[in-house]
Design a protein around this motif. Structure first.
Motif, PDB file in Angstrom:
ATOM      1  N   ARG A 111       0.828  -1.162   0.154  1.00  0.00           N
ATOM      2  CA  ARG A 111       0.171   0.089  -0.012  1.00  0.00           C
ATOM      3  C   ARG A 111       0.934   1.167   0.172  1.00  0.00           C
ATOM      4  NH1 ARG A 111      -2.983   0.246   4.958  1.00  0.00           N
ATOM      5  NH2 ARG A 111      -2.032  -1.493   5.613  1.00  0.00           N
ATOM      6  N   LEU A 112       1.905   1.259   0.722  1.00  0.00           N
ATOM      7  CA  LEU A 112       2.881   2.350   0.786  1.00  0.00           C
ATOM      8  C   LEU A 112       3.657   2.511  -0.782  1.00  0.00           C
ATOM      9  CD1 LEU A 112       4.854   1.783   3.973  1.00  0.00           C
ATOM     10  CD2 LEU A 112       3.460   3.923   3.528  1.00  0.00           C
ATOM     11  N   ALA A 113       4.003   1.473  -1.338  1.00  0.00           N
ATOM     12  CA  ALA A 113       4.509   1.476  -2.460  1.00  0.00           C
ATOM     13  C   ALA A 113       3.618   1.868  -3.672  1.00  0.00           C
ATOM     14  CB  ALA A 113       5.018  -0.009  -2.861  1.00  0.00           C
ATOM     15  N   LEU A 114       2.414   1.677  -3.502  1.00  0.00           N
ATOM     16  CA  LEU A 114       1.237   2.087  -4.481  1.00  0.00           C
ATOM     17  C   LEU A 114       1.134   3.450  -4.363  1.00  0.00           C
ATOM     18  CD1 LEU A 114      -0.277   1.081  -6.710  1.00  0.00           C
ATOM     19  CD2 LEU A 114      -2.239   0.266  -5.234  1.00  0.00           C
ATOM     20  N   ALA A 115       1.064   3.863  -3.208  1.00  0.00           N
ATOM     21  CA  ALA A 115       0.902   5.364  -2.846  1.00  0.00           C
ATOM     22  C   ALA A 115       1.769   6.163  -3.533  1.00  0.00           C
ATOM     23  CB  ALA A 115       0.468   5.657  -1.406  1.00  0.00           C
ATOM     24  N   LEU A 116       3.150   5.800  -3.212  1.00  0.00           N
ATOM     25  CA  LEU A 116       4.267   6.376  -3.792  1.00  0.00           C
ATOM     26  C   LEU A 116       4.335   6.551  -5.302  1.00  0.00           C
ATOM     27  CD1 LEU A 116       7.023   5.054  -1.319  1.00  0.00           C
ATOM     28  CD2 LEU A 116       6.367   7.389  -1.439  1.00  0.00           C
ATOM     29  N   VAL A 117       3.877   5.336  -6.189  1.00  0.00           N
ATOM     30  CA  VAL A 117       3.870   5.410  -7.397  1.00  0.00           C
ATOM     31  C   VAL A 117       2.805   6.377  -7.896  1.00  0.00           C
ATOM     32  CG1 VAL A 117       3.134   4.278  -9.349  1.00  0.00           C
ATOM     33  CG2 VAL A 117       4.699   3.047  -7.656  1.00  0.00           C
ATOM     34  N   PHE A 118       1.633   6.633  -7.082  1.00  0.00           N
ATOM     35  CA  PHE A 118       0.734   7.414  -7.630  1.00  0.00           C
ATOM     36  C   PHE A 118       1.151   9.067  -7.452  1.00  0.00           C
ATOM     37  CE2 PHE A 118      -2.886   4.395  -6.255  1.00  0.00           C
ATOM     38  CZ  PHE A 118      -2.650   3.667  -7.578  1.00  0.00           C
ATOM     39  N   GLN A 119       1.799   9.106  -6.272  1.00  0.00           N
ATOM     40  CA  GLN A 119       2.553  10.554  -6.094  1.00  0.00           C
ATOM     41  C   GLN A 119       3.399  10.662  -7.235  1.00  0.00           C
ATOM     42  OE1 GLN A 119       3.663  11.580  -2.066  1.00  0.00           O
ATOM     43  NE2 GLN A 119       2.810   9.838  -1.308  1.00  0.00           N
ATOM     44  N   ALA A 120       4.246   9.885  -7.715  1.00  0.00           N
ATOM     45  CA  ALA A 120       5.392  10.033  -8.701  1.00  0.00           C
ATOM     46  C   ALA A 120       4.650  10.239  -9.976  1.00  0.00           C
ATOM     47  CB  ALA A 120       6.301   8.949  -8.761  1.00  0.00           C
ATOM     48  N   SER A 121       3.305   9.920 -10.342  1.00  0.00           N
ATOM     49  CA  SER A 121       2.819  10.136 -11.691  1.00  0.00           C
ATOM     50  C   SER A 121       2.420  11.754 -11.685  1.00  0.00           C
ATOM     51  CB  SER A 121       1.617   9.129 -11.694  1.00  0.00           C
ATOM     52  OG  SER A 121       0.305   9.589 -10.857  1.00  0.00           O
ATOM     53  N   SER A 122       2.393  12.361 -10.714  1.00  0.00           N
ATOM     54  CA  SER A 122       2.045  13.920 -10.797  1.00  0.00           C
ATOM     55  C   SER A 122       3.146  14.487 -10.670  1.00  0.00           C
ATOM     56  CB  SER A 122       0.959  14.204  -9.501  1.00  0.00           C
ATOM     57  OG  SER A 122      -0.083  13.251  -9.598  1.00  0.00           O
ATOM     58  N   PRO A 123       3.300  15.876 -11.184  1.00  0.00           N
ATOM     59  CA  PRO A 123       4.258  16.808 -11.196  1.00  0.00           C
ATOM     60  C   PRO A 123       4.750  16.810  -9.665  1.00  0.00           C
ATOM     61  CG  PRO A 123       2.891  17.744 -12.751  1.00  0.00           C
ATOM     62  CD  PRO A 123       2.212  16.534 -11.925  1.00  0.00           C
ATOM     63  N   GLN A 124       5.941  16.903  -9.294  1.00  0.00           N
ATOM     64  CA  GLN A 124       6.450  16.908  -8.087  1.00  0.00           C
ATOM     65  C   GLN A 124       7.499  18.019  -8.113  1.00  0.00           C
ATOM     66  OE1 GLN A 124       5.703  15.195  -4.792  1.00  0.00           O
ATOM     67  NE2 GLN A 124       3.902  14.207  -6.132  1.00  0.00           N
ATOM     68  N   LYS A 125       7.508  18.690  -6.886  1.00  0.00           N
ATOM     69  CA  LYS A 125       8.742  20.027  -6.796  1.00  0.00           C
ATOM     70  C   LYS A 125       9.229  19.293  -5.404  1.00  0.00           C
ATOM     71  CE  LYS A 125       6.742  23.639  -9.300  1.00  0.00           C
ATOM     72  NZ  LYS A 125       6.249  24.970  -9.434  1.00  0.00           N
TER      73      LYS A 125
END
Length: 327
Positions: free
Chosen positions: A183-197
């Motif tokens: 669940r942590l890994a999936l949440a991180l992947v979802f975050q990585a799919s959006s522009p991050q600063k």
């Protein structure tokens, strides 16, 4: 353990729009070739493909850490036996261990370890600068950061701690189903799919007296980091800074004319005879790390640097010992 398709399939069902992000590239003695731009969606898919292996590595490393875990050694409510002690006058009969007491002429009380779960907040830097490595035989900073974050999450969860994931905007609600690491890994992947600063989390959203694990290459404004650490200290939150560094970022091993191209839309910089800058560069890099470490420890926080071409276990053992202390 689910198959490699677990994260990639889940990601494809939830993928975000595409935004291009440049890659870092350096080539000595000639004009450096800039890497082909890749969309954030492609980057997140590549990360999702690596996640099953990272989860397996994290679980194995966590097992090594917890095998050497030290108890708290203080009496309190819990299930783990600590010691027998002589019964005191007026001790309730329910507290007496009659089997142990029958072996001697004294009454003994069976004490257990105190168990009070801590809230552990995890923040992993997913900005563009993390998605880089200087050599193909070392992991990217992002892969190292995620492996270390997941391994610490697994080890701390086995110890009964409460694990929460942070983004730069606040708490992240983990998807349902699967193990904690999935669940942590999936949440991180979802975050990585959006522009991050490279935006640090806001301390006002942190629960008091928690532990905060900040995993980042620290290519952020020093004053912004200082402000976060001051706010954490004011809220009783203990921060543990895990600095992820590629070996080239510490040593500047390049020769000749090199063009450095940023991953976060910074303008390229071309340096002739870059080896002549190495001594000054390494001095400045070391000085900044020392500055951050001193800033953190002066406020009651911790600082550890992990270089991506070194084993993860020594870093995690040191970090685990630091995070095992009570706030």
């Amino acid at each position: 353990m689910r198959g490699p398709s677990f994260l990639t399939a889940a990601f494809r069902r939830n993928k975000a729009g595409t935004t291009q992000a440049p890659h870092f590239a350096a080539q000595a003695d000639s004009s450096a070739a800039i890497g082909q731009p890749a969309t954030l969606t492609q980057q997140a898919q590549a990360l999702a493909a690596r996640m099953p292996d990272l989860i397996v590595q994290a679980n194995r490393t966590a097992a090594t850490l917890t095998a050497g875990q030290h108890p708290q050694h203080r009496a309190g409510w819990g299930d783990t036996f600590w010691q027998y002690r002589p019964a005191q006058p007026g001790e309730p009969a329910a507290h007496i261990d009659w089997r142990q007491s029958a072996r001697s002429t004294h009454a003994y009380v069976r004490e257990t370890e105190a168990e009070s779960a801590q809230t552990i907040l995890l923040w992993c830097d997913l900005s563009g600068s993390m998605n880089w490595h200087s050599r193909t035989n070392v992991p990217t900073k992002l892969e190292s950061a995620i492996l270390l974050t997941l391994a610490m999450a697994a080890a701390l969860a086995r110890g009964g701690e409460r694990i929460r994931l942070l983004s730069s905007s606040g708490m992240v609600h983990l998807p349902s189903g699967g193990s904690l690491l999935e669940r942590l890994a999936l949440a991180l992947v979802f975050q990585a799919s959006s522009p991050q600063k490279n935006t640090l989390p806001a301390a006002v959203a942190l629960p008091r007296h928690a532990h905060l694990l900040l995993t980042s290459d620290l290519l952020c404004e020093t004053e912004a980091l200082r402000g976060l650490l001051h706010q954490c200290a004011a809220r009783g939150v203990r921060a543990h800074i895990l600095h992820i560094a590629d070996p080239a970022e510490l040593s500047l091993p390049y020769e000749g004319r090199v063009e450095f191209t940023g991953l976060e839309q910074e303008p390229p910089i071309e340096l002739p005879h870059v080896q002549t800058l190495r001594a000054d560069y390494t001095h400045l890099a070391s000085a900044r790390s020392s500055q951050i470490e001193q800033m953190a420890t002066s406020l009651g926080h911790d600082y550890i640097c992990h270089v991506t071409d070194t084993p993860a276990t020594p870093t995690l053992l040191a970090l685990h010992n630091l995070m095992g202390r009570r706030v």
